[in-house]
Design an enzyme around this catalytic site. Structure first.
Site, short mmCIF file in Angstrom:
data_model
loop_
_atom_site.label_atom_id
_atom_site.label_comp_id
_atom_site.label_asym_id
_atom_site.label_seq_id
_atom_site.Cartn_x
_atom_site.Cartn_y
_atom_site.Cartn_z
N SER A 151 0.72 -0.91 0.14
CA SER A 151 0.02 0.08 0.01
C SER A 151 0.80 1.09 -0.03
O SER A 151 1.77 1.40 0.44
CB SER A 151 -0.92 -0.06 1.24
OG SER A 151 -1.34 1.21 1.33
N TYR A 193 -1.56 -0.15 10.54
CA TYR A 193 -2.04 -0.93 9.15
C TYR A 193 -0.98 -0.77 8.48
O TYR A 193 -0.19 -1.73 7.59
CB TYR A 193 -3.47 -0.36 8.53
CG TYR A 193 -3.30 -0.41 7.14
CD1 TYR A 193 -3.25 0.50 6.29
CD2 TYR A 193 -3.69 -1.78 6.72
CE1 TYR A 193 -3.00 0.24 4.73
CE2 TYR A 193 -3.84 -2.19 5.43
CZ TYR A 193 -3.64 -1.05 4.39
OH TYR A 193 -3.55 -1.25 2.97
N LYS A 201 2.32 -3.46 6.63
CA LYS A 201 2.54 -3.71 5.23
C LYS A 201 4.07 -3.39 5.14
O LYS A 201 4.67 -4.06 4.41
CB LYS A 201 1.85 -2.75 4.41
CG LYS A 201 0.33 -2.73 4.20
CD LYS A 201 -0.28 -4.33 3.58
CE LYS A 201 -1.60 -4.18 3.47
NZ LYS A 201 -1.90 -5.76 2.70
C1 WQD Z 1 -9.19 10.42 0.54
C2 WQD Z 1 -9.36 11.73 0.66
C3 WQD Z 1 -9.63 12.52 3.03
C4 WQD Z 1 -13.39 10.36 3.58
C5 WQD Z 1 -6.65 5.32 2.47
C6 WQD Z 1 -5.98 4.58 3.38
C7 WQD Z 1 -6.02 3.02 3.15
C8 WQD Z 1 -5.78 2.61 1.87
C9 WQD Z 1 -6.37 3.66 0.79
C10 WQD Z 1 -5.14 0.32 1.32
C11 WQD Z 1 -8.62 12.34 1.90
C12 WQD Z 1 -10.73 12.61 2.09
C13 WQD Z 1 -12.04 10.94 3.26
C14 WQD Z 1 -14.26 11.32 3.92
C15 WQD Z 1 -12.94 13.05 3.45
N1 WQD Z 1 -5.98 1.31 1.61
N2 WQD Z 1 -12.19 12.02 2.91
N3 WQD Z 1 -14.22 12.65 3.95
O1 WQD Z 1 -6.61 8.31 3.68
O2 WQD Z 1 -6.03 8.53 1.01
O3 WQD Z 1 -5.97 6.57 2.02
O4 WQD Z 1 -6.74 4.78 1.14
O5 WQD Z 1 -4.03 0.65 1.40
O6 WQD Z 1 -7.39 2.68 3.48
O7 WQD Z 1 -4.69 4.90 3.48
O8 WQD Z 1 -8.10 7.50 1.56
O9 WQD Z 1 -10.69 7.61 1.14
O10 WQD Z 1 -9.86 7.74 3.25
O11 WQD Z 1 -9.32 9.56 1.93
O12 WQD Z 1 -12.96 14.32 3.26
O13 WQD Z 1 -15.63 10.99 4.60
O14 WQD Z 1 -10.69 12.11 1.04
O15 WQD Z 1 -9.45 13.63 3.99
O16 WQD Z 1 -8.02 13.69 1.40
P1 WQD Z 1 -6.86 7.74 2.02
P2 WQD Z 1 -9.70 7.96 1.92
#
Ligand code: WQD
Length: 345
Positions: free
Chosen positions: A124, A148, A152
């Site tokens: 990841s 998490y 990885k």
């Molecule tokens: C994306 C963007 C948030 C939810 C995750 C994790 C992990 C990985 C993939 C496997 C960010 C914003 C999100 C919400 C928001 N999986 N957001 N409101 O955090 O980049 O990474 O993704 O490895 O699960 O690392 O993904 O989709 O949570 O957030 O504003 O309700 O959307 O701040 O900018 P993230 P995300």
């Protein structure tokens, strides 16, 4: 000779099974169904018109895993099984270390015993931690900042040590950026349990009326509109990256990491706008405080995967939103159905 897919009933797993079957691989799925449903595999079979064996097994059950290797001719393993919720890992770190690391060590011990040394591992982009240098290349120093991501990163280290101990291993470490979207049929897709943590499934559930409104975590980052920028990659493009990595592992030795991303970042507000266009729905949202642990901007330099695996992404943000929406509309409650599927134990 078959390819064993651990976690094959999951979001990435089910899409990867389809792509492997579509190009003629024989597959075997092992899944403990702790965070997935057999229905996904029934639909994989329907969509590809192919049959494959499915075993319900926890990877830490060494005896059961050895029986699968005894009963089947396995040439490679694509290891996707694992706990993957960042927030949950902060509250239950031991559960994450025990599950993700122990199951990988057991799997590798059994693979070694049966002389199966071709492995594609689901890593990841969270292994890079809070780096602000973009685009992120595979040489960017690692620094996971949550349990998490640390599992990885630790597993990558374990696999590198395994290769150093025996150069007959072929290992690909696939660092996913932000997988989103669904198979074009709308029959398989992301089926998060409870309230989604990730952006795209959350937006999809607001659009279908399951959730009221989206909280946008901060709009004061140094990005195009102040909201967080990420590298969203269509899950079918991601699945095809696994096929390409497998093909390389079958003809070469070594351990290599590859970024699987598009190289293009989009902000939260840009994703909302694209989803509204794809669905014809208005997504209600409010700007709130930043989410602890978030970085402002993160997207991939995916040139190594293009050069060494011959892999490029083809699907853009509009298609990611259209396919997410089709899946959500057709399955407002996910795979919440009773399934008749022959599952071995
Ligand atoms: C994306 C963007 C948030 C939810 C995750 C994790 C992990 C990985 C993939 C496997 C960010 C914003 C999100 C919400 C928001 N999986 N957001 N409101 O955090 O980049 O990474 O993704 O490895 O699960 O690392 O993904 O989709 O949570 O957030 O504003 O309700 O959307 O701040 O900018 P993230 P995300």
């Amino acid at each position: 000779m078959a390819v064993l897919i651990t976690g094959g009933a999951g979001y990435i797993g089910s899409h990867t099974c389809i792509e492997l079957l579509n190009v003629g691989y024989e597959i075997i799925v092992v899944d403990n169904f702790s965070n997935s449903k057999p229905e996904a595999l029934k639909r994989v079979s329907e969509l590809t018109r192919k049959y494959f064996k499915t075993y319900c097994l926890d990877l830490q059950n060494r005896e059961g895993l050895e029986k699968i290797f005894t009963d089947n001719k396995i040439e490679a393993v694509i290891h996707l099984a694992g706990l993957k919720a960042v927030g949950e890992s902060v509250h239950f770190p031991l559960k994450y270390y025990e599950n993700n690391i122990n199951s990988t060590v057991t799997l590798c011990e059994v693979m070694k015993k049966f002389e199966v040394k071709n492995l594609v591992f689901s890593s990841s982009a969270t292994v890079y931690g809070a780096t602000e240098t973009v685009p992120i290349s595979e040489n960017t120093p690692l620094g996971a900042t949550n349990p998490y991501g640390r599992t990885k990163q630790m597993i990558e280290g374990i696999l590198e040590d395994l290769y150093e101990s025996d150069h007959n291993w072929s290992i690909a470490l696939l660092r996913y950026f932000n997988p989103v979207g669904a198979h074009v049929s709308g029959r398989i897709g992301e089926d998060p349990s409870g309230v989604p943590n990730n952006l795209m499934p959350y937006i999809s559930q607001v659009a279908v009326g399951k959730l009221e409104t989206l909280k946008v975590f901060g709009d004061n980052y140094s990005t195009v509109d102040g909201t967080g920028v990420r590298d969203y990659i269509h899950v079918v493009d991601l699945a095809k990256g696994h096929v390409k990595a497998l093909e390389k592992m079958l003809i070469s030795k070594g351990v290599e990491s590859y970024n699987l991303g598009t190289g293009q970042g989009y902000s939260v507000l840009e994703v909302i706008a694209a989803f509204e266009k794809a669905s014809g729905k208005t997504i209600s949202y409010s700007i709130v405080e930043r989410r602890p642990g978030d970085v402002g901007i993160c997207y991939a330099d995916a040139s190594k995967a293009k050069k060494e695996l011959g892999w490029v992404t083809c699907k853009g943000l509009d298609e990611m939103c259209q396919d997410s929406w089709r899946w959500q509309q057709n399955n407002p409650h996910g795979y919440n159905v009773e399934t008749k599927l022959l599952i071995r134990s």
